[in-house]
Design a protein around this motif. Structure first.
Motif, PDB file in Angstrom:
ATOM      1  N   LEU A  80       0.831  -1.205   0.000  1.00 25.83           N
ATOM      2  CA  LEU A  80       0.000   0.000   0.000  1.00 25.83           C
ATOM      3  C   LEU A  80       0.866   1.255   0.000  1.00 25.83           C
ATOM      4  O   LEU A  80       0.595   2.219  -0.736  1.00 25.83           O
ATOM      5  N   LYS A  81       1.918   1.232   0.790  1.00 28.98           N
ATOM      6  CA  LYS A  81       2.793   2.400   0.925  1.00 28.98           C
ATOM      7  C   LYS A  81       3.478   2.734  -0.391  1.00 28.98           C
ATOM      8  O   LYS A  81       3.501   3.902  -0.818  1.00 28.98           O
ATOM      9  N   SER A  82       4.016   1.718  -1.068  1.00 26.28           N
ATOM     10  CA  SER A  82       4.762   1.958  -2.308  1.00 26.28           C
ATOM     11  C   SER A  82       3.848   2.256  -3.487  1.00 26.28           C
ATOM     12  O   SER A  82       4.125   3.148  -4.290  1.00 26.28           O
ATOM     13  N   SER A  83       2.739   1.522  -3.602  1.00 25.37           N
ATOM     14  CA  SER A  83       1.861   1.689  -4.767  1.00 25.37           C
ATOM     15  C   SER A  83       1.066   2.990  -4.712  1.00 25.37           C
ATOM     16  O   SER A  83       0.736   3.574  -5.759  1.00 25.37           O
ATOM     17  N   GLN A  84       0.768   3.459  -3.509  1.00 30.01           N
ATOM     18  CA  GLN A  84      -0.036   4.672  -3.371  1.00 30.01           C
ATOM     19  C   GLN A  84       0.812   5.903  -3.068  1.00 30.01           C
ATOM     20  O   GLN A  84       0.276   7.010  -2.967  1.00 30.01           O
ATOM     21  N   GLY A  85       2.111   5.712  -2.904  1.00 30.89           N
ATOM     22  CA  GLY A  85       3.005   6.839  -2.644  1.00 30.89           C
ATOM     23  C   GLY A  85       2.827   7.437  -1.266  1.00 30.89           C
ATOM     24  O   GLY A  85       2.990   8.652  -1.083  1.00 30.89           O
ATOM     25  N   PRO A 109      -7.023   6.253  -5.350  1.00 29.54           N
ATOM     26  CA  PRO A 109      -8.010   6.984  -4.543  1.00 29.54           C
ATOM     27  C   PRO A 109      -7.328   7.954  -3.593  1.00 29.54           C
ATOM     28  O   PRO A 109      -6.167   7.761  -3.209  1.00 29.54           O
ATOM     29  N   PRO A 110      -8.029   9.007  -3.184  1.00 25.53           N
ATOM     30  CA  PRO A 110      -7.469   9.894  -2.155  1.00 25.53           C
ATOM     31  C   PRO A 110      -7.350   9.141  -0.835  1.00 25.53           C
ATOM     32  O   PRO A 110      -7.995   8.102  -0.632  1.00 25.53           O
ATOM     33  N   VAL A 111      -6.538   9.669   0.061  1.00 27.16           N
ATOM     34  CA  VAL A 111      -6.285   8.986   1.331  1.00 27.16           C
ATOM     35  C   VAL A 111      -7.579   8.726   2.124  1.00 27.16           C
ATOM     36  O   VAL A 111      -7.767   7.619   2.652  1.00 27.16           O
ATOM     37  N   ASP A 143       3.667   8.203   2.756  1.00 25.04           N
ATOM     38  CA  ASP A 143       4.763   8.213   3.717  1.00 25.04           C
ATOM     39  C   ASP A 143       4.318   7.412   4.939  1.00 25.04           C
ATOM     40  O   ASP A 143       3.191   6.924   5.001  1.00 25.04           O
ATOM     41  N   GLN A 144       5.200   7.261   5.920  1.00 23.70           N
ATOM     42  CA  GLN A 144       4.885   6.415   7.059  1.00 23.70           C
ATOM     43  C   GLN A 144       3.715   6.957   7.864  1.00 23.70           C
ATOM     44  O   GLN A 144       2.880   6.204   8.370  1.00 23.70           O
ATOM     45  N   SER A 145       3.617   8.278   7.964  1.00 25.08           N
ATOM     46  CA  SER A 145       2.527   8.885   8.720  1.00 25.08           C
ATOM     47  C   SER A 145       1.180   8.574   8.082  1.00 25.08           C
ATOM     48  O   SER A 145       0.205   8.262   8.772  1.00 25.08           O
ATOM     49  N   THR A 146       1.126   8.638   6.744  1.00 19.37           N
ATOM     50  CA  THR A 146      -0.124   8.336   6.044  1.00 19.37           C
ATOM     51  C   THR A 146      -0.497   6.879   6.192  1.00 19.37           C
ATOM     52  O   THR A 146      -1.669   6.532   6.402  1.00 19.37           O
ATOM     53  N   LEU A 147       0.498   5.993   6.107  1.00 16.37           N
ATOM     54  CA  LEU A 147       0.235   4.566   6.288  1.00 16.37           C
ATOM     55  C   LEU A 147      -0.286   4.291   7.697  1.00 16.37           C
ATOM     56  O   LEU A 147      -1.199   3.470   7.880  1.00 16.37           O
TER      57      LEU A 147
END
Length: 549
Positions: free
Chosen positions: A34-39, A108-110, A41-45
């Motif tokens: 999810l982190k790599s495919s959606q771009g 999709p947006p976050v 950062d750690q905070s968003t993940l």
């Protein structure tokens, strides 16, 4: 088909649904994808992960749906409605995440991804509520044991899904994400028709429940052996296939137990129980069973009348104290509800914070990646042992000694506090020993809390009430993970270049969590003294009443 509709097949079907419902414990498998495919950062993940925890712990809607679907047995609804709702949510949530990863839909947006995760995680509460509450209603006299079995298998399901991931999908997280959309949903759709409420007393229920318990222990031991070997040697594909086939055969064994139990009970007397004042329901098994009308107390517990129940002092019936049957709003207005909430916020919250940070703790204490990965893998085993053991042991002492079940919550929370202190010490091997204590005691709360809820507040609205108390888990986890561990770690690492090494990195955090868990134990002690008379005069007396023959 009639022989497939009994409480033993219902239990086996619930176990199978639970075996694929622990997808919340496997987030680490696809989080990097999810982190790599959606771009991200750690905070968003981490934000997406928070919505996973919210969805997986907010089960009030599943409880309300279960109460509505099972309120009237004459309606053509039942626990399957709850499973169906869970299957739809599981498929929609994980399928949309998979579609986002492979590019089937635009990125999709976050907030949308958070919604996908929330819906997928929310499905687990529907599977769990339907299986647990149905089990308690089918085996109300052994509620601790059945909750321990059902909750135990969801504790093992994370390890089971990891074996599926490694064997069939060869460590491909993209395919695994699609599998999460399909396997739990299809599994629930296949077996939900067999999960039913059966108002029967069939033979020696404890003996057959002990068989399910033995199977659970064997599967846990097998998974622990496989996990340890996987971390020591590299399995070839052929060996991995063999170990997976053996696992599937072990998972089939609950159905063998259910068939054997039903066959033995069919040779004896299976009591179909009908509540006084009701007309018997159309039951295809009625011709082979003795029909009995029984008194049912206000909490929904029941038992067949024994020869000593009918007449006491002439023609008078033995007085039998009634248990309360509260709905959610009534329960919230009681002190007992908030004592349970506080105890779970301290216990479940600190336990979840520990497992969420165990890799980082290991790194700061100098553990190798191999050692920390082994700790993470074995957590599911300790979690299972706590879930299963607390239910079984508390049932044993309640039946034989009349010990109130909250006493075991006192003991396990106090032991968890010791586990936190052990981890805080930073001694060699302390993280291994402490994680075992914390893992077992954390799992214990997942079987003790729903069972105590059913006994204090009644079984009719049990799903709604215990799922509301479960909200204490993410609340406590947020406080301990973010406001305690995260804050204090950042304070320590700011002077060392954003990294921290040594026992001081987490020592104060775990001392604080040990104190909080001790507070939870004291709260549970208060609940024990508040309910001790109730357990002696109502719960234990009901059990003696049911087994007086």
């Amino acid at each position: 088909m009639d022989k497939l509709h009994n409480k033993w097949v219902s239990t086996a079907a619930s176990i199978w649904i639970q075996c694929t419902s622990g997808f919340l414990y496997t987030f680490s498998i696809y989080s990097s994808l999810l982190k790599s495919s959606q771009g991200y950062d750690q905070s968003t993940l981490d934000t997406v992960s928070v919505f996973k925890d919210i969805g997986g712990n907010f089960g009030v809607l599943s409880g309300l749906l279960y109460s509505a679907a099972t309120a009237n047995h004459r309606r053509r609804t039942g626990p399957w409605v709850v499973h169906l709702a869970g299957a739809v949510q599981c498929f929609v949530g994980f399928f949309l995440m998979w579609a986002s990863v492979v590019g089937l839909i635009s990125r999709p947006p976050v907030p949308a991804m958070c919604l996908f995760m929330l819906v997928a995680a929310h499905a687990a509460t529907f599977f769990n509520t339907s299986n647990v509450v149905t089990g308690v209603r089918n085996f109300s006299n052994y509620s601790g044991t059945i909750v321990g079995i059902i909750k135990g298998f969801i504790g093992l399901s994370g390890a089971i899904l990891v074996q599926v991931y490694r064997t069939i999908f060869n460590n491909d997280p993209t395919s695994y994400l699609l599998m999460l959309a399909l396997l739990p949903s299809v599994n629930a759709l296949l077996f939900m028709w067999f999960v039913r409420i059966h108002n029967t007393i069939e033979g020696d229920e404890k003996k057959h429940l002990d068989s399910f318990s033995l199977i659970a222990l064997v599967i846990a031991a097998y998974l622990m052996l496989v996990i340890i070997l996987e971390n020591v040697i590299t399995f070839r594909l052929s060996i991995r296939v063999v170990t997976f086939v053996l696992l599937v055969l072990l998972l089939v064994s609950p159905f063998c137990v259910s068939i054997r139990a039903h066959q033995r009970d069919s040779n004896g007397i299976s009591h179909n129980l009908f509540i006084e004042g009701d007309q018997p329901m159309d039951d295809p098994n009625q011709a082979d069973a003795e029909k009995m009308y029984v008194r049912q107390d206000s909490a929904g517990y029941r038992c067949a009348p024994s020869s000593t129940d009918q007449e006491v002092d002439g023609n008078e019936e033995r007085p039998f104290p009634a248990e309360e049957n509260l709905n959610l709003l009534q329960a919230i207005r009681t002190i007992d509800f908030w004592i349970l909430f506080l105890a779970m916020a301290c216990g479940m919250g600190s336990g979840l914070a520990t497992v969420n940070n165990i890799s980082q703790i290991g790194g700061s204490l100098g553990y190798t990646s191999f050692e920390t990965s082994t700790l993470v893998s074995l957590w599911s085993i300790w979690n299972f042992l706590g879930r299963f053991g607390a239910g079984y042991v508390s049932d044993y002492f309640l039946h034989t000694r009349g010990w109130a079940r909250p006493l075991f919550m006192v003991i396990t929370l106090a032991t968890m506090s010791i586990g936190h202190v052990v981890i805080a010490s930073g001694f060699p091997g302390a993280l291994f020993a402490g994680s075992i204590l914390v893992g077992v005691c954390y799992g214990s709360q997942w079987s003790l809390m729903p069972t105590i809820t059913s006994e204090i507040f009644g079984v009719v609205h049990m799903g709604t009430i215990f799922n509301t108390i479960t909200i204490a888990n993410p609340v406590g986890s947020y406080i301990f993970s973010v406001r305690v561990i995260g804050y204090l770690y950042d304070e320590e690492s700011s002077a060392e270049g954003n990294t921290c090494t040594g026992t001081h990195c987490f020592m104060l955090s775990f001392i604080i969590m040990a104190s909080a868990t001790l507070l939870g134990s004291l709260a549970a002690l208060g609940l024990y003294f508040r309910t001790k008379h109730f357990y002696n005069q109502v719960v234990h007396r009901r059990l003696l009443h049911c087994f007086s023959e």
